[in-house]
Design a protein around this motif. Structure first.
Motif, PDB file in Angstrom:
ATOM      1  N   THR A   1      48.216   0.219 -37.230  1.00 59.84           N
ATOM      2  CA  THR A   1      49.345   0.266 -36.314  1.00 59.84           C
ATOM      3  C   THR A   1      50.635   0.140 -37.106  1.00 59.84           C
ATOM      4  OG1 THR A   1      50.348  -0.648 -34.311  1.00 59.84           O
ATOM      5  CG2 THR A   1      49.381  -2.234 -35.848  1.00 59.84           C
ATOM      6  N   GLY A   2      51.698   0.697 -36.571  1.00 55.21           N
ATOM      7  CA  GLY A   2      53.017   0.534 -37.177  1.00 55.21           C
ATOM      8  C   GLY A   2      53.816  -0.572 -36.513  1.00 55.21           C
ATOM      9  N   HIS A   3      53.286  -1.166 -35.457  1.00 56.99           N
ATOM     10  CA  HIS A   3      54.021  -2.193 -34.711  1.00 56.99           C
ATOM     11  C   HIS A   3      54.084  -3.495 -35.515  1.00 56.99           C
ATOM     12  CE1 HIS A   3      55.278  -4.820 -31.460  1.00 56.99           C
ATOM     13  NE2 HIS A   3      55.503  -3.731 -30.723  1.00 56.99           N
TER      14      HIS A   3
ATOM     15  N   LEU B   1      46.716  -7.257 -38.285  1.00 60.74           N
ATOM     16  CA  LEU B   1      45.451  -6.529 -38.103  1.00 60.74           C
ATOM     17  C   LEU B   1      45.179  -5.572 -39.255  1.00 60.74           C
ATOM     18  CD1 LEU B   1      45.666  -5.675 -34.304  1.00 60.74           C
ATOM     19  CD2 LEU B   1      44.046  -7.249 -35.392  1.00 60.74           C
ATOM     20  N   THR B   2      46.239  -5.123 -39.919  1.00 61.13           N
ATOM     21  CA  THR B   2      46.083  -4.147 -41.006  1.00 61.13           C
ATOM     22  C   THR B   2      45.900  -4.802 -42.367  1.00 61.13           C
ATOM     23  OG1 THR B   2      48.446  -3.918 -41.480  1.00 61.13           O
ATOM     24  CG2 THR B   2      47.551  -2.540 -39.712  1.00 61.13           C
TER      25      THR B   2
ATOM     26  N   ILE C   1      47.226   0.669 -31.144  1.00 55.97           N
ATOM     27  CA  ILE C   1      46.433   0.260 -32.299  1.00 55.97           C
ATOM     28  C   ILE C   1      45.204   1.150 -32.382  1.00 55.97           C
ATOM     29  CG2 ILE C   1      45.113  -1.625 -33.342  1.00 55.97           C
ATOM     30  CD1 ILE C   1      47.121  -3.515 -31.825  1.00 55.97           C
ATOM     31  N   TYR C   2      45.087   1.838 -33.522  1.00 55.87           N
ATOM     32  CA  TYR C   2      43.944   2.708 -33.791  1.00 55.87           C
ATOM     33  C   TYR C   2      42.799   1.843 -34.319  1.00 55.87           C
ATOM     34  CZ  TYR C   2      41.081   6.034 -36.438  1.00 55.87           C
ATOM     35  OH  TYR C   2      40.036   6.756 -36.956  1.00 55.87           O
TER      36      TYR C   2
END
Length: 153
Positions: A121-123, A129-130, A82-83
């Protein structure tokens, strides 16, 4: 009746930091770069480790207002990366901010330190979170920054 903005605590980021790198007074203030060298993330339903992957880029204004922009990443215990992009300010009595700069302990309640973290994040487990806004209440210590992250509901 005025509307009330509600938040809920979600997790704490403890980012360990390296030695301050200063570019000196640039005319806009003193530019500092503080490496993020590790740490941990802990909360309900999320835990992991902060990666040695970025830094906090700061400008200290002449009135000691610190504008910061930290960019780094953490990895959850289940493998998601996670960025984090965290923009904020830190301000308080000059003598206390000077103590912090020297690495001396200061009661975090005496310093206003708030941030606006944004996550990517792509997860699939962490897409929430996005798609939400967050605010952080932070404290600076000699070797780390502790950020309590709250989701805006």
């Amino acid at each position: 009746m005025k509307p009330v903005l509600e938040t809920r605590y979600v997790f704490t980021i403890t980012a360990r930091i390296g030695e301050v790198i200063s570019a000196g007074d640039t005319g806009a203030g003193v530019r500092r770069v503080i490496p993020v060298i590790g740490g941990e993330v802990k909360g309900e339903g999320i835990s992991g480790r902060v990666l040695a992957s970025g830094a906090d880029f700061q400008i200290i204004r002449p009135n000691e207002l610190i504008e910061l922009e930290a960019k780094y990443a953490f990895e959850t215990d289940d493998g998601a990366v996670i960025y984090v992009e965290n923009v904020g300010i830190r301000f308080g009595p000059v003598e206390l901010l000077q103590k912090l700069k020297r690495g001396e302990p200061v009661d975090p309640k005496l310093i206003y330190f708030r941030t606006r973290p944004r996550f990517e994040t792509g997860h699939p487990n962490y897409q929430w979170l996005t798609t939400h806004l967050f605010i952080g209440s932070a404290a600076r210590h000699a070797d780390r920054v502790v950020i309590d992250v709250h989701q805006v509901l």
